[in-house]
Design a protein around this motif. Structure first.
Motif, PDB file in Angstrom:
ATOM      1  N   THR A 198     -17.006  30.242  16.413  1.00  0.00           N
ATOM      2  CA  THR A 198     -16.588  30.526  17.780  1.00  0.00           C
ATOM      3  C   THR A 198     -15.210  31.194  17.706  1.00  0.00           C
ATOM      4  N   PRO A 199     -14.702  31.690  18.822  1.00  0.00           N
ATOM      5  CA  PRO A 199     -13.340  32.230  18.782  1.00  0.00           C
ATOM      6  C   PRO A 199     -12.324  31.209  18.273  1.00  0.00           C
ATOM      7  N   GLU A 200     -12.576  29.918  18.522  1.00  0.00           N
ATOM      8  CA  GLU A 200     -11.640  28.871  18.101  1.00  0.00           C
ATOM      9  C   GLU A 200     -11.744  28.575  16.605  1.00  0.00           C
ATOM     10  N   THR A 201     -12.918  28.790  16.002  1.00  0.00           N
ATOM     11  CA  THR A 201     -13.084  28.475  14.578  1.00  0.00           C
ATOM     12  C   THR A 201     -13.000  29.711  13.688  1.00  0.00           C
ATOM     13  N   GLY A 225     -19.394  32.399   7.400  1.00  0.00           N
ATOM     14  CA  GLY A 225     -18.382  32.988   6.546  1.00  0.00           C
ATOM     15  C   GLY A 225     -17.027  33.157   7.198  1.00  0.00           C
ATOM     16  N   PRO A 226     -16.954  33.726   8.414  1.00  0.00           N
ATOM     17  CA  PRO A 226     -15.640  33.978   9.015  1.00  0.00           C
ATOM     18  C   PRO A 226     -14.866  32.734   9.443  1.00  0.00           C
ATOM     19  N   VAL A 227     -15.443  31.545   9.275  1.00  0.00           N
ATOM     20  CA  VAL A 227     -14.653  30.329   9.487  1.00  0.00           C
ATOM     21  C   VAL A 227     -13.517  30.275   8.468  1.00  0.00           C
ATOM     22  N   VAL A 228     -13.707  30.927   7.324  1.00  0.00           N
ATOM     23  CA  VAL A 228     -12.713  30.958   6.252  1.00  0.00           C
ATOM     24  C   VAL A 228     -12.147  32.367   6.116  1.00  0.00           C
TER      25      VAL A 228
END
Length: 298
Positions: A198-201, A225-228
């Motif tokens: 999400t935008p927050e994560t 992937g984009p969480v990191v």
């Protein structure tokens, strides 16, 4: 979903719908432009990680519903869907056990070096790798939905001390302590990312957060992937400020050939395949068709 289509096609055709299953040609997903080839007839779609962008919703004027096969919803422009009156649903909870199994497969490979040992044995060597005992270690779970709860169950099975962080969860099962994210990162030996994107994560795990993690810790990403922030993770792994990482997902997929992640010995790489079991595919496909029929027959 396509592999399960023969089981469900007749049910949809009996309702008067033509079922279209275009060939992916070995790729992972369709672009919006490719999907819009069918816009004149498209009233419902069961989609994987296909590009369900504003362009798609503006072009598919007859579309009534999107069913996301699986859990992640980050490939959908939800604002555009709402503006065009399209309902969007996923198939929640269908892969909790499978992804949790994968997370522990990664943990065991990180701590016992099975992949490296296998390669060495095939070369005629006989290595004795000193591993890490899971029992008594702290397992921190970021995101405590269906997947996170299944990860916790497996952690208890290994005798681990289980904590979790999730801003939307207050009450946890017996044996799981809810904590804030910073405390989880600072105190866990094993960190499993199981939150939605999400935008927050987005880039939740970056240099600042990685600085909180103990140097003997391992990070496992079975979320998105984009969480990191991969550049920060790579720097951390190269400097020895993190014991290791296992990544089932990446910021760019498939993983680019020139990614430094391919060169790091303390990383286990996957192929965004943690949910892919025969039983899981059957379960998700049946749920997706049920939801599609429900929406189209309202």
């Amino acid at each position: 979903m396509q592999v399960e289509l023969p089981r469900h096609r007749e049910r949809l055709e009996r309702l008067g719908y033509q079922v279209i299953a275009p060939d992916l040609g070995g790729r992972q997903q369709f672009t919006a432009a490719e999907l819009l080839q069918f816009k004149s007839r498209l009233v419902g779609i069961i989609a994987g990680d296909d590009e369900l962008s504003r362009e798609f919703f503006e072009g598919a004027s007859k579309l009534r519903t999107v069913i996301r096969w699986g859990i992640g919803m980050d490939s959908v422009d939800h604002e555009a869907a709402r503006e065009h009156g399209v309902t969007v649903r996923n198939t929640p909870g269908v892969f909790g056990a499978e992804v949790a199994d994968a997370a522990f497969g990664y943990i065991l490979n990180l701590t016992r070096g099975y992949i490296a040992v296998d390669s060495a044995i095939r070369r005629g060597e006989w290595p004795k790798v000193e591993g890490v005992t899971l029992a008594g270690s702290r397992l921190g779970i970021v995101g405590f939905g269906a997947i996170g709860r299944e990860v916790a169950k497996r952690g208890h099975g290994f005798g681990m001390d289980v904590i979790a962080s999730d801003p939307f969860v207050r009450d946890a099962p017996v044996g799981v302590t809810m904590v804030d994210l910073d405390k989880l990162l600072a105190t866990s030996r094993f960190i499993v990312l199981a939150c939605p994107l999400t935008p927050e994560t987005f880039h939740l795990i970056n240099a600042d957060r990685l600085a909180l993690i103990r140097p003997d810790a391992y990070v496992v990403n079975v979320a998105r992937g984009p969480v990191v922030l991969e550049a920060d993770l790579i720097a951390c792994l190269k400097s020895g400020r993190l014991a290791g990482a296992a990544l089932d997902v990446f910021e760019v997929e498939p993983l680019p050939p020139d990614s430094e992640l391919r060169t790091l010995p303390n990383v286990v790489l996957g192929a965004h395949n943690g949910s892919n079991t025969r039983e899981g595919v059957e379960r998700a496909s049946a749920a997706a068709v049920d939801f599609l029929v429900e929406e189209l027959t309202r």
